[in-house]
Structures are given as structure tokens and as C-alpha cells.
Design an enzyme around this catalytic site. Sequence first.
Site, PDB file in Angstrom:
ATOM      1  N   ASP A  67      -0.481  -3.765  -4.749  1.00 42.47           N
ATOM      2  CA  ASP A  67      -0.581  -2.925  -5.946  1.00 42.47           C
ATOM      3  C   ASP A  67       0.583  -3.206  -6.889  1.00 42.47           C
ATOM      4  O   ASP A  67       0.401  -3.368  -8.105  1.00 42.47           O
ATOM      5  CB  ASP A  67      -0.604  -1.452  -5.530  1.00 42.47           C
ATOM      6  CG  ASP A  67      -0.529  -0.514  -6.717  1.00 42.47           C
ATOM      7  OD1 ASP A  67      -1.499  -0.445  -7.492  1.00 42.47           O
ATOM      8  OD2 ASP A  67       0.515   0.155  -6.884  1.00 42.47           O
ATOM      9  N   GLU A 134      -6.230  -5.343  -3.130  1.00 36.08           N
ATOM     10  CA  GLU A 134      -4.781  -5.193  -3.274  1.00 36.08           C
ATOM     11  C   GLU A 134      -4.044  -5.725  -2.045  1.00 36.08           C
ATOM     12  O   GLU A 134      -2.992  -6.373  -2.165  1.00 36.08           O
ATOM     13  CB  GLU A 134      -4.432  -3.719  -3.509  1.00 36.08           C
ATOM     14  CG  GLU A 134      -4.887  -3.209  -4.865  1.00 36.08           C
ATOM     15  CD  GLU A 134      -4.623  -1.737  -5.059  1.00 36.08           C
ATOM     16  OE1 GLU A 134      -4.159  -1.349  -6.153  1.00 36.08           O
ATOM     17  OE2 GLU A 134      -4.879  -0.948  -4.126  1.00 36.08           O
TER      18      GLU A 134
END
Length: 253
Positions: A67, A134
Amino acid sequence: MNIKRQLQLFLKILKEKELSGEETKKKNQIKKLLGFKTRNIHFYTEAFTLKSPSQKPNYERLEFLGDSVLNTVVSTYLFRNYSQKNEGFLAQMKSKIVSRNTLNGLGEKLKLTDWIIGKENIVLGQNLSGNLFEAFVGAIYLDLGYETCEKIILDKLLTPQMIKKLENKVISYKSLLLEWTQKKKINLSYETWEETNQDKYIVFCTRIWLDKEKVANASASSKKKSEEKAAQRAFYALNKKQNILEIPNITSG
């Protein structure tokens, strides 16, 4: 062949022998997808291992890392390629690109849930594809470094062409409507309540007011969906009257 080269070759052979059949298969899949040979397949094994009492580690730590990496890559790309745009535009674009809907779509396109290790008898959550995307980015970063990771993201995973398509996409009509009313100094309010429909299911109804004028209403299965749906209707009604947002070809998110 010198001793150093012999040692390197021996270690390489030893490492490959340690890989399971599943890991070897995944290593080949990743190389085909990314165009780069992986150095440490164990990062990717972790990225596609779901959380369970018997599985440690799992994808969640790499999801956290990915992320942050993704946000940095996207922010840098936008800063470099939209030099005439202000901070507000850049923030909105980044929000669209790293939104849960966008990441879920990217993960689904890559069929990342097919890469999950031992997924039998497991119920997959609706955001898992985005979470795995992610985690995948986090694994690439640890394995190949930031520069290669950035290149892979922009060349293979989240291309400039994909980013361009998001320029005119509305992710949240509620946010759009709020921004416009704040600029115009108009009071925006939502009136939401529960009702039971003819099938005896609870639905949420929303009415939107601008100052004392009712401009739209809608109903949906949740409060959030109901308010977003009403905001979308309000936006189109207002935009038809006075073109409140000068963006062509608007599509809903």
C-alpha cells in the site's frame, strides 16, 4: 571456473532444489507476467498465503508495505506527469487510482485469487483481490527493489493508459456534491431513514436537500449506498441545469 563462481552456482542449485512444486510453478508464472526473474520466491508465497491460525506469516504485512509503495509510485507519477495541475486534482486522481474498487479490479484482472496457496474450503472476501494486489506489490518491492518495482507497476500492472482513463471517472458523488456546495456556500443535508418494502426487507431511503429545496431521493440496501445513489441523482439533476462540473464524459465509479 573459479571458486567464487562455483560457489555461486552451487548455492543457486541448492536454492532451486529447496523450492516446492507449487513455488516453482508460481516462480514461472510471475516471470511470465512481470518479465523479470524472481530472486526470492518466498516473498510471493507469503503474499498469497491467507490468514489462518496455522499459517504464519500471511499476506497482511506485505499488503501494508505494498500500500505504501503503491502510494509513492502513484504520487510520483502524478507529480511528474500532471505538472500543470494543482494539489486538489492530484489528490483526487490518487484517490481514484488507489481506491478499493480500482485495486479490486486490477487484482481480478490478474486473477490473483487463483494464486492463493491452499484456498480450498475458504470463503474469499469481496476486497481480497485488491488486498492481494497490494501484497503482490510489496513482494515485488522486497524482491527486486524500488526502481524495478516502479517500472513493473507502470509498465505491467497499472499503466499510464489505465491512469488516463480514470481522469473523468467519478468515485464518489457525495464528495463531488459536497465540494460544489461548499464552493457555492449552499447548505447540503441528507435525510435518511429505514423502511420495510413489500418483501419485508429493510431498505434505506435518502432525501437530499440544498438549503430548503429537495433535489433528489433514492433507496438502497444500505445507508451508504442509498446516500451515494441519491447524491448521484442530485449531481446529474444539478449538472443538467447549470453544468456544476465541467468534466466531459463522466462515468460512475
